[in-house]
Each structure stands twice: as C-alpha cells, then as structure tokens.
Design an enzyme around this catalytic site. Structure first.
Site, PDB file in Angstrom:
ATOM      1  CE  LYS A 163     -69.697  91.037 -47.518  1.00 24.00           C
ATOM      2  NZ  LYS A 163     -68.330  91.339 -47.975  1.00 24.00           N
ATOM      3  NE  ARG A 219     -66.245  86.620 -43.938  1.00 27.27           N
ATOM      4  CZ  ARG A 219     -66.627  87.867 -43.634  1.00 27.27           C
ATOM      5  NH1 ARG A 219     -67.795  88.095 -43.093  1.00 27.27           N
ATOM      6  NH2 ARG A 219     -65.845  88.883 -43.903  1.00 27.27           N
ATOM      7  NE  ARG A 248     -63.823  98.905 -45.188  1.00 24.51           N
ATOM      8  CZ  ARG A 248     -64.305  97.685 -45.391  1.00 24.51           C
ATOM      9  NH1 ARG A 248     -65.302  97.487 -46.229  1.00 24.51           N
ATOM     10  NH2 ARG A 248     -63.781  96.654 -44.769  1.00 24.51           N
ATOM     11  NE  ARG A 281     -63.315  96.182 -40.821  1.00 24.12           N
ATOM     12  CZ  ARG A 281     -64.053  95.303 -41.481  1.00 24.12           C
ATOM     13  NH1 ARG A 281     -65.210  95.652 -42.000  1.00 24.12           N
ATOM     14  NH2 ARG A 281     -63.628  94.067 -41.625  1.00 24.12           N
ATOM     15  NE  ARG A 309     -60.845  91.708 -44.062  1.00 22.37           N
ATOM     16  CZ  ARG A 309     -60.901  93.043 -44.147  1.00 22.37           C
ATOM     17  NH1 ARG A 309     -59.797  93.758 -44.034  1.00 22.37           N
ATOM     18  NH2 ARG A 309     -62.040  93.645 -44.321  1.00 22.37           N
TER      19      ARG A 309
END
Ligand code: AMP
Length: 216
Positions: A13, A87, A126, A160, A171
């Site tokens: 996203k 969300r 990532r 992160r 998550r």
C-alpha cells in the site's frame, strides 16, 4: 479523487501510495506514518501507542480518527490516498462522516490482494529511508548504491520495530479479524475494486491506474 488502498500489512500500500503522490499530485494519509512520527517526536500520544504498535495490535479508533480529521481540514491537492486507514468498521463509518462533513466523497476503494506466505517474505527484509520514507527490500529492491537512498541521497536506513515474525502474525490476525470485513462493507457500497498485489510493482501500479480510470 479520494481513494482508499486496502490490504494486509506488506501488500504494498505504502509503495503504491508514494507512486500516486508523484504521478498524480495526490496526498498520502498514512496513519502508520503519522503514529511513527508521533513516537519519534515523543508526544504523549506517541508514547501511549508505542507498545501497541510494536506488538502489532491496533491503536484505538479514537486516536487514528483524530489524526485523520486533522489532515482532512487541509489541502487535498489531487485528492487523498488513505493508506492503512480505515482498519475497522468504526473507522470506516467515521471516515464516511468526516468526508461528508467536508463536502468530499470517496471515489473508490482498491483492495490489494496478496497471499500470506508472500507477505511474510516481503515484510522480513523490508527497510525504509529514514529521511524520505522510500521503501526498499533486501532481496527485491536494494538501493543502486549500497547504503545510499536512490531518492534523496541520505544514508539513514531503518527497519521497522514491528517488522518481525511474531508481530507480523499478530498484525495479520488483526487484519483478518478487524480490517477484512471492510472488503464486504465497501463492496456493498459499490466502491470496491480488487487488484493482484502479487504482480510486479509496475504491474500493480498499472492495475491501480486502470481501476482509477474507471471512476474518473
Ligand atoms: P502500518 O504502517 O499501516 O502497517 O501501521 C503500523 C501500526 O500502526 C499498526 O500495526 C497499528 O499498530 C498502528 N496503526 C496504523 N494505522 C492504524 C489504524 N488505522 N488503526 C489502528 N491502528 C493503526
């Protein structure tokens, strides 16, 4: 045009939102980025949400709705991209009310569909540029010059805190429990379009552009 990018963590996203910002002068509203900024600046709210974020759980609706409300009052440029918001169903209802109050409307919701195995691979590995937020991946998208951001030239890469396997599992569960009902919610409103998030970055961008062309 105001749009929502909907999908699980790691669906891409943020990456696609940044492209839309560059190509269409849209404004990215990422509640995740806003919450991370609040943490770094050490605000009371930032301190309050830090542990929740690291665990991979959702922060309260009240907090994120407040963050979005502040932003909606500002300039909308070529439109807003809601990235990581809403969300929950309560957030979706609140967004509808906030948009109506400011005379704006939602053009479409683009669901980025990705399977869970791919998400785990994407998320572990990532990293982002601490200065401009460009997103990289250890295997699929390394900077052209090792250690230097392609976009802004900074040498401040960050992983992160919540991009680890344990947090990712929470998550994903949060996504399926609380966020995936939004797929039905926006489908019923006639706003949902789905793209294949497993396509290449350019391929997904082309699919999103095609989806946006349908609602112009
Ligand atoms: P993201 O960068 O979108 O993956 O968000 C990182 C973390 O911030 C999430 O795991 C949540 O803890 C929190 N967060 C971001 N957006 C929301 C939201 N709309 N509602 C609740 N929590 C959120």
């Amino acid at each position: 045009m105001n749009i929502i990018l909907l999908g699980p963590p790691g669906a891409g996203k943020g990456t696609q939102a940044r492209r839309l910002v560059d190509e269409r002068n849209m404004i990215q509203l990422s509640t995740g980025d806003m919450l991370r900024a609040a943490r770094i600046s050490g605000t009371t709210m930032g301190k309050k949400v830090a542990a929740i974020m690291d665990a991979g759980e959702l922060v309260t609706d009240e907090i994120v709705i407040g963050l979005i409300e502040e932003q909606l009052a500002g300039d909308s440029g070529g439109g807003f991209i809601f990235d990581g918001f809403p969300r929950t169903l309560a957030q979706a209802d609140a967004l509808g009310e906030l948009l109506a109050k400011t005379g704006k409307k939602l053009a479409t919701v683009v669901e980025m569909a990705v399977d869970d195995d791919a998400l785990v691979k994407r998320i572990s590995g990532r990293f982002t540029c601490g200065k401009c937020g460009e997103v990289y991946h250890e295997e699929t998208k390394r900077p052209a010059t090792e250690g230097v951001c392609d976009q802004c030239g900074a040498s401040d890469f960050r992983f992160r805190a919540d991009d680890n396997e344990e947090s990712l599992r929470v998550r994903l569960l949060e996504y399926y429990k609380k966020t995936s009902p939004l797929i039905g919610y926006y489908y019923a409103k006639g706003l949902l379009q789905t793209v294949d998030g497993l396509d290449s970055m350019d391929g997904v961008a082309a699919q999103i552009n095609a989806a946006l062309a349908k609602v112009k």
